[in-house]
Enzyme design. Structure first.
Site: not given
Ligand code: PLP
Length: 378
Positions: A69-70, A156, A184, A204-206, A242, A328
Site C-alpha cells: 500500500g505504501t 486506519n 483499509q 494491500s493484501a495483508h 518479475t 508505524c
Molecule cells: N494506507 C493505510 C490506510 C494503511 O492503514 C496502511 C498500513 O497500515 C498503508 C496505507 C500502508 O500499507 P502497507 O502496509 O501495505 O505498506
C-alpha cells in the site's frame, strides 16, 4: 492470544495459503517465460488479477500489482505530478490536496514530492456536520490550481469512512486527479470503482487476510501515467520486475473472500465488545467516533486518564493484542496526529486504544478480550 489488531495486519487464511503454496514449490516458473512452467504462472497471475478486479468493480486491465500500500500511495502522488510536468502543466502555483488523517505513506509522500516539485500541499482539516464529514473545507481547499486530491476511503485509526465520491466530484469539477487510499476498505465496506469516481485506488493484501508484501493499484481506463518502475515489460510496462506470483495469487483469493465478507456479523461482534466494555467500565471509558460513519471492525476506546502505551503493555500481558495508533507510529511516544485531527484532546488521544476485529473474530474471543481489558486495568 486474542488478536484485536487487524488494522495493523491480518492472519493469512488456510485457503489463501493453500492457493499460494504450489507457486512457492513446484510451480515456480517466471510468468514471462514462454515454456509450460512460465505459462502456468502467467495464467495464475491473470486469474488473480481478474479476481481482484471483480472484487472492486474494476476491469482486469485497470489493475497493476505492486509491493505494498505504501508503494501504491507513493506512486499515485509521484505519477500525478510527473504526468503534469510531462504535459508542461506543472507550475509553482499548483497544489495538491490531502486530508489531515491520511496514512503516513500519503502524508510523507505528499510532503516529499510537493517539495521536490515546489508546489503547495494543502492539508484539509476534518470537520463534522450532523454525523458526517463536512465537505466545506474540501471545497475551500480545492481550486483551479489543484493537480491531485488524495482522500482515503477508510481511516486506519478511527475507522472513519470518508465521503470519497462527493470529494471526487469537487476535484473533477476543476479537472484534478483523484487518488484514494483504499487499503483499509476492502472486506470492511462495499468497494466499487464504478461508484467511487476516483482515478487511482490502492490496496494491500495483508489487510484482508492475504500475504504481506503485495499490493495493487487501480488506474482508471484511459488514464495515462508514467511507469511505477522502469525496466521489463511486466504489468503491461506499468511496473517492471518479475512478478511475486505466490503473493499475487494469494491476494486474488483473499480479495474474493474479503468482498464476500459478512460485515454485519463483524459489526455485531464489535458492538457486543463495546456494550461489554460500557457495562463493565461505565464512565471510565468513552467510545470514540461511535456517532460517525465507521468501518464495522473497529473500536477506538478512550480510557480516561490512562496512558495508552502502558495499558497496551498490560493488555499484552493478558494475551490481548491491540494498538495505540497506526502500527508505524507505535513505539513512539508522540500522540497520534490522526486522533488530534479527528477532534480529540491530547490527554484523550493518549488514553486511546484501537481494537480492530476481523471476520475471523469469534464471540468467545470478544468475551475473553473483555476479561483481559478489565484485568489489565486493575
Ligand atoms: N494506507 C493505510 C490506510 C494503511 O492503514 C496502511 C498500513 O497500515 C498503508 C496505507 C500502508 O500499507 P502497507 O502496509 O501495505 O505498506
Amino acid at each position: 492470544m486474542i488478536y484485536f489488531d487487524n488494522n495493523a495486519t491480518t492472519a493469512v487464511t488456510p485457503a489463501v495459503l493453500d492457493a499460494m503454496l504450489p507457486f512457492l514449490k513446484e510451480q515456480y516458473g517466471n510468468p514471462s517465460s514462454i515454456h509450460q512452467l512460465g505459462n502456468q504462472a502467467r495464467v495464475a497471475v491473470e486469474q488473480a488479477r481478474g479476481r481482484l478486479a471483480k472484487a472492486i468493480g474494476a476491469r482486469s486491465s485497470e489493475i497493476t500489482f505492486c509491493a505494498s500500500g505504501t508503494e501504491a500511495g507513493n506512486f499515485a502522488i509521484a505519477a500525478a505530478l510527473q504526468q503534469a510536468k510531462l504535459a508542461g502543466k506543472l507550475h509553482s502555483g499548483n497544489n495538491i490536496v490531502i486530508t489531515a488523517i491520511e496514512h503516513p505513506a500519503v502524508k510523507a509522500a505528499a510532503a516529499w514530492f510537493g517539495k521536490l516539485y515546489d508546489i503547495a500541499v494543502r492539508v484539509v482539516p476534518m470537520r463534522f456536520d450532523k454525523g458526517t464529514v463536512s465537505l466545506a473545507p474540501f471545497a475551500e481547499a480545492i481550486d483551479d490550481n489543484t493537480l491531485l486530491v488524495s482522500v482515503m476511503l477508510a481511516n486506519n485509526e478511527s475507522g472513519l469512512i470518508l465521503p470519497v465520491a462527493e470529494i471526487a466530484a469537487l476535484a473533477k469539477a476543476v479537472g484534478a486527479l483523484v487518488y484514494c487510499d483504499g487499503v483499509q476498505a476492502l472486506g470492511k465496506l462495499p468497494v466499487d470503482m464504478k461508484k467511487l469516481g476516483v482515478d487511482i485506488f490502492s490496496l494491500s493484501a495483508h489487510k484482508f487476510h492475504g500475504p504481506k508484501g503485495i499490493g495493487a493499484l487501480f488506474c482508471k481506463r484511459g488514464l495515462k501515467l508514467p511507469a511505477m518502475l522502469h525496466g521489463g515489460s511486466q504489468e503491461s510496462g506499468r511496473r517492471a520486475g518479475t512478478e511475486n506470483t505466490p503473493g499475487i495469487v494469494g491476494m486474488g483469493v483473499a480479495a474474493e473472500h474479503a468482498a464476500a465478507c459478512d460485515t454485519d456479523a463483524v459489526a455485531a461482534l464489535r458492538d457486543a465488545f463495546e456494550q461489554g466494555l460500557c457495562a463493565r467500565l461505565g464512565d471510565k471509558i468513552h467510545i470514540n467516533f461511535a456517532d460517525l460513519p465507521r468501518t464495522p471492525n473497529i473500536s477506538s476506546v478512550q480510557f480516561k486518564g490512562a496512558d495508552g502505551n502502558l495499558l497496551l503493555i498490560m493488555m499484552d500481558q493478558q494475551g490481548l493484542c491491540a494498538s495505540t495508533g497506526s502500527a508505524c507510529s507505535s513505539g513512539s511516544l508522540s500522540v497520534s496526529p490522526v486522533l488530534l485531527a479527528m477532534g480529540l484532546r491530547e490527554a484523550e488521544a493518549k488514553g486511546t486504544i484501537r481494537f480492530s476485529l476481523s471476520r475471523l473474530t469469534t464471540r468467545d474471543e470478544v468475551d475473553r478480550a473483555l476479561d483481559a481489558v478489565v484485568a489489565a486495568l486493575k
